[in-house]
Design an enzyme around this catalytic site. Structure first.
Site, PDB file in Angstrom:
ATOM      1  N   SER A  56       0.804  -1.219   0.000  1.00 17.01           N
ATOM      2  CA  SER A  56       0.000   0.000   0.000  1.00 17.01           C
ATOM      3  C   SER A  56       0.842   1.275   0.000  1.00 17.01           C
ATOM      4  CB  SER A  56      -0.942  -0.003   1.218  1.00 17.01           C
ATOM      5  OG  SER A  56      -0.202  -0.161   2.421  1.00 17.01           O
ATOM      6  N   GLY A  93      -2.048  -4.200   1.148  1.00 10.76           N
ATOM      7  CA  GLY A  93      -2.149  -5.422   1.932  1.00 10.76           C
ATOM      8  C   GLY A  93      -1.176  -6.506   1.527  1.00 10.76           C
ATOM      9  N   ASN A 121       4.157  -5.379   5.839  1.00 12.28           N
ATOM     10  CA  ASN A 121       2.972  -6.094   6.336  1.00 12.28           C
ATOM     11  C   ASN A 121       3.359  -7.391   7.045  1.00 12.28           C
ATOM     12  OD1 ASN A 121       0.947  -4.249   5.525  1.00 12.28           O
ATOM     13  ND2 ASN A 121       1.077  -4.999   3.415  1.00 12.28           N
ATOM     14  N   ASP A 204      -4.596   6.539  10.346  1.00 13.43           N
ATOM     15  CA  ASP A 204      -4.218   5.181  10.777  1.00 13.43           C
ATOM     16  C   ASP A 204      -2.794   5.137  11.321  1.00 13.43           C
ATOM     17  OD1 ASP A 204      -2.559   5.247   8.529  1.00 13.43           O
ATOM     18  OD2 ASP A 204      -3.821   3.918   7.338  1.00 13.43           O
ATOM     19  N   HIS A 207       0.071   4.990   6.995  1.00 10.80           N
ATOM     20  CA  HIS A 207       0.235   5.413   5.605  1.00 10.80           C
ATOM     21  C   HIS A 207       0.485   6.914   5.499  1.00 10.80           C
ATOM     22  CE1 HIS A 207      -2.143   1.638   5.376  1.00 10.80           C
ATOM     23  NE2 HIS A 207      -1.299   1.406   4.373  1.00 10.80           N
TER      24      HIS A 207
END
Length: 228
Positions: A56, A93, A121, A204, A207
């Site tokens: 991402s 993801g 991730n 979040d 990002h």
């Protein structure tokens, strides 16, 4: 009478020759220039491909695609009239396992510079370091097997301290070790100056914002520039 007939014939012949000359000139100007089309095609063929393969972060999660760092790199290349095109192969993801599964499909297009941004991730999920290392190594191997002359740049990542000190330390060293082993270029930490800065990240906390991506683009450019 003969003089008049001769004069009339001469005039008609002259008009006819002039008309033919104009038609040939018109036909010639209406046809596309083969040289121009060929030159344009040659320029396009000479453009090299920089492929960003990641998750991402590469995809520009939460932003317009034009704000992602890969797009900013393309803008920089264009402003400098450098013959490169950027391909954004980021998937939100994505893990190293997922990247290893789809890399062959991505490599169907020619690649001159391959920038590998994966592993974040894995770290957030606590995937064993050995598994992440294996997947990244296999991706590197597949890229080089398909394009032996490719330049590979590895984007280093880090995980937050709450993943455990030992895990965080080993995770950070993973990228340095892989880069040294495979003789790749290394971006020490892709999110340098951005990670952990609330004002440069989306709500979040993971990002980057558009402003954060401008800093990430500079981190990438610092290493990429020397390979162009």
């Amino acid at each position: 009478m003969r003089f008049l007939f001769h004069l009339l014939s001469t005039c008609l012949l002259t008009i006819g020759l002039l008309a033919c000359s104009e038609n040939k000139s018109s036909d010639s100007s209406s046809q596309p220039s083969a040289a121009t089309e060929t030159d344009s095609g040659s320029v396009e063929k000479k453009r090299k491909t920089i492929l960003f393969f990641g998750n991402s972060l590469t995809a520009g999660y939460g932003l317009d695609p034009s704000e992602a760092f890969s797009a900013l790199i393309q803008n920089r290349l264009d402003s400098l009239n450098l013959p490169y095109k950027v391909v954004n192969a980021g998937v939100s993801g994505e893990t190293t396992s997922g990247g290893n599964s789809r890399i062959e499909w991505v490599l169907r297009q020619p690649v001159d510079i391959f920038i590998l941004e994966l592993g974040g991730n894995d770290g957030l999920r606590g995937v064993p370091i050995a598994e992440t290392r294996k997947n990244l190594q296999e991706i590197i191997d597949k890229v080089r097997a398909k394009y032996p002359d490719v330049t590979i740049i590895l984007a280093g990542m880090q995980v937050p301290p709450n993943m455990g000190r030992d895990y965080a330390t080993e995770f950070k060293a993973l990228y340095t070790d892989l880069s040294a082993k495979n003789n790749t270029k290394l971006i020490p930490f892709l999110l340098e100056g951005v990670g952990g800065e609330p004002s440069l990240n989306l709500p979040d906390g993971i990002h980057p914002t558009a402003k954060g991506h401008t800093i990430v683009a500079e981190n990438v450019w610092e290493i990429l520039e020397g390979e162009l």
